[in-house]
Design a protein around this motif. Structure first.
Motif, mmCIF file in Angstrom:
data_model
loop_
_atom_site.group_PDB
_atom_site.id
_atom_site.type_symbol
_atom_site.label_atom_id
_atom_site.label_comp_id
_atom_site.label_asym_id
_atom_site.label_seq_id
_atom_site.Cartn_x
_atom_site.Cartn_y
_atom_site.Cartn_z
ATOM 1 N N THR A 4 -9.311 7.323 13.096
ATOM 2 C CA THR A 4 -9.050 6.496 11.918
ATOM 3 C C THR A 4 -7.772 6.920 11.200
ATOM 4 O O THR A 4 -7.569 8.092 10.915
ATOM 5 N N ILE A 5 -6.910 5.921 10.928
ATOM 6 C CA ILE A 5 -5.665 6.145 10.195
ATOM 7 C C ILE A 5 -5.770 5.395 8.877
ATOM 8 O O ILE A 5 -5.944 4.173 8.860
ATOM 9 N N THR A 6 -5.683 6.109 7.768
ATOM 10 C CA THR A 6 -5.742 5.470 6.460
ATOM 11 C C THR A 6 -4.382 4.874 6.117
ATOM 12 O O THR A 6 -3.401 5.600 6.008
ATOM 13 N N ILE A 7 -4.338 3.561 5.974
ATOM 14 C CA ILE A 7 -3.114 2.903 5.518
ATOM 15 C C ILE A 7 -2.986 3.092 4.014
ATOM 16 O O ILE A 7 -1.916 3.430 3.504
ATOM 17 N N ASP A 8 -4.081 2.899 3.302
ATOM 18 C CA ASP A 8 -4.079 3.117 1.860
ATOM 19 C C ASP A 8 -5.525 3.261 1.394
ATOM 20 O O ASP A 8 -6.364 2.409 1.683
ATOM 21 N N SER A 9 -5.809 4.351 0.682
ATOM 22 C CA SER A 9 -7.148 4.535 0.110
ATOM 23 C C SER A 9 -7.184 4.122 -1.356
ATOM 24 O O SER A 9 -8.242 4.151 -1.986
ATOM 25 N N PHE A 10 -6.016 3.764 -1.925
ATOM 26 C CA PHE A 10 -5.891 3.373 -3.336
ATOM 27 C C PHE A 10 -6.392 4.472 -4.280
ATOM 28 O O PHE A 10 -6.780 4.203 -5.408
ATOM 29 N N ASP A 11 -6.359 5.712 -3.793
ATOM 30 C CA ASP A 11 -6.795 6.839 -4.619
ATOM 31 C C ASP A 11 -5.696 7.321 -5.564
ATOM 32 O O ASP A 11 -5.982 7.937 -6.585
#
Length: 245
Positions: free
Chosen positions: A26-33
């Motif tokens: 899994t590659i996180t593009i954006d977690s908006f954290d």
């Protein structure tokens, strides 16, 4: 008893492997954290960009463009987009439109200084899809995810149905148009366009490139494991039923 144990070992082992692969690929593009942003528009288009060096944003940069499509009263009504990454706010993406306001939000990830992502979204050939994790949506919306490399763009459109429960909008790599003409191991930019109905509101927690859900893989594992056991049982019965020579 042994037969049941054998089936459990097959299923459990396959599930453990699948879950491990999902976590590794899994590659996180954006977690908006992180990378706080808040933009508002009553007419025309408003653009906002943020750079954040940590992992929640792939390659550290996120651009947001908010375009008003319909607004009967620009003097008093507007649309807003926010990424709330402060300790006092939930770490989510929010889109909200006032009554009778219709807008489009375009989020783009293309690296700092527009140098490109140089990203292998397949994770070495393991990942098969993008997943946009939505927490809530009160009206129908059209979502278009686009992936770009030096040779062109591949896009895929999905319809998000109203839901107050968490849901996942899935964009499978092999269903993108023009996907054969681009290199998913050398992606330069990714963009997500969200266009809702009038008064549309949405919250979302992340967008990732990943493998199919573990539960889907579990179903395949169960079918494979039970199928193997049942076939062996069938073969034994056939052997016993044959007359001795």
């Amino acid at each position: 008893m042994k037969r049941h144990l054998f089936a459990s070992v097959i299923i459990g082992g396959t599930l453990a492997l699948s879950a491990g692969e999902a976590k590794a690929a899994t590659i996180t593009i954006d977690s908006f954290d992180d990378g706080f942003q808040h933009i508002s528009a009553a007419s025309s288009t408003t653009f906002n960009s943020t750079i954040y060096s940590a992992n929640p944003i792939v390659r550290g940069k996120r651009d947001i463009r908010l375009t008003i499509l319909e607004n009967p009263s620009p003097s008093s009504l507007n649309a807003e987009v926010a990424v709330l990454g402060s300790p006092t706010e939930p770490e989510i993406l929010t889109i909200s439109n006032d009554t009778s306001v219709k807008s489009e939000t375009l989020i783009t990830w293309h690296g700092e200084d527009e140098n490109g992502l140089s990203l292998d979204v397949t994770g070495g050939g393991i990942n098969k899809l993008f997943r946009f994790n939505v927490l809530s949506a009160d009206l129908e919306a059209i979502l278009t995810l686009s992936v770009m490399d030096n040779d062109g763009t591949a896009s895929l459109t999905r319809t998000l149905s109203p839901s107050f429960n968490p849901t996942s909008v899935v964009f499978k790599f092999n269903e993108f148009d023009n996907v054969a003409a681009i290199d998913l191991t050398q992606v330069d930019a990714i963009s997500l366009a969200i266009r809702g109905e009038e008064n549309f509101d949405l919250t979302a927690e992340s967008i990732v490139a990943t493998v199919p859900e573990p539960l889907t893989l579990l179903g395949s594992a169960i079918a494979l494991g039970l199928g193997t056991v049942l076939k062996k049982e069938y073969d034994k019965k056939q052997t016993k039923s044959q007359p001795k020579r």
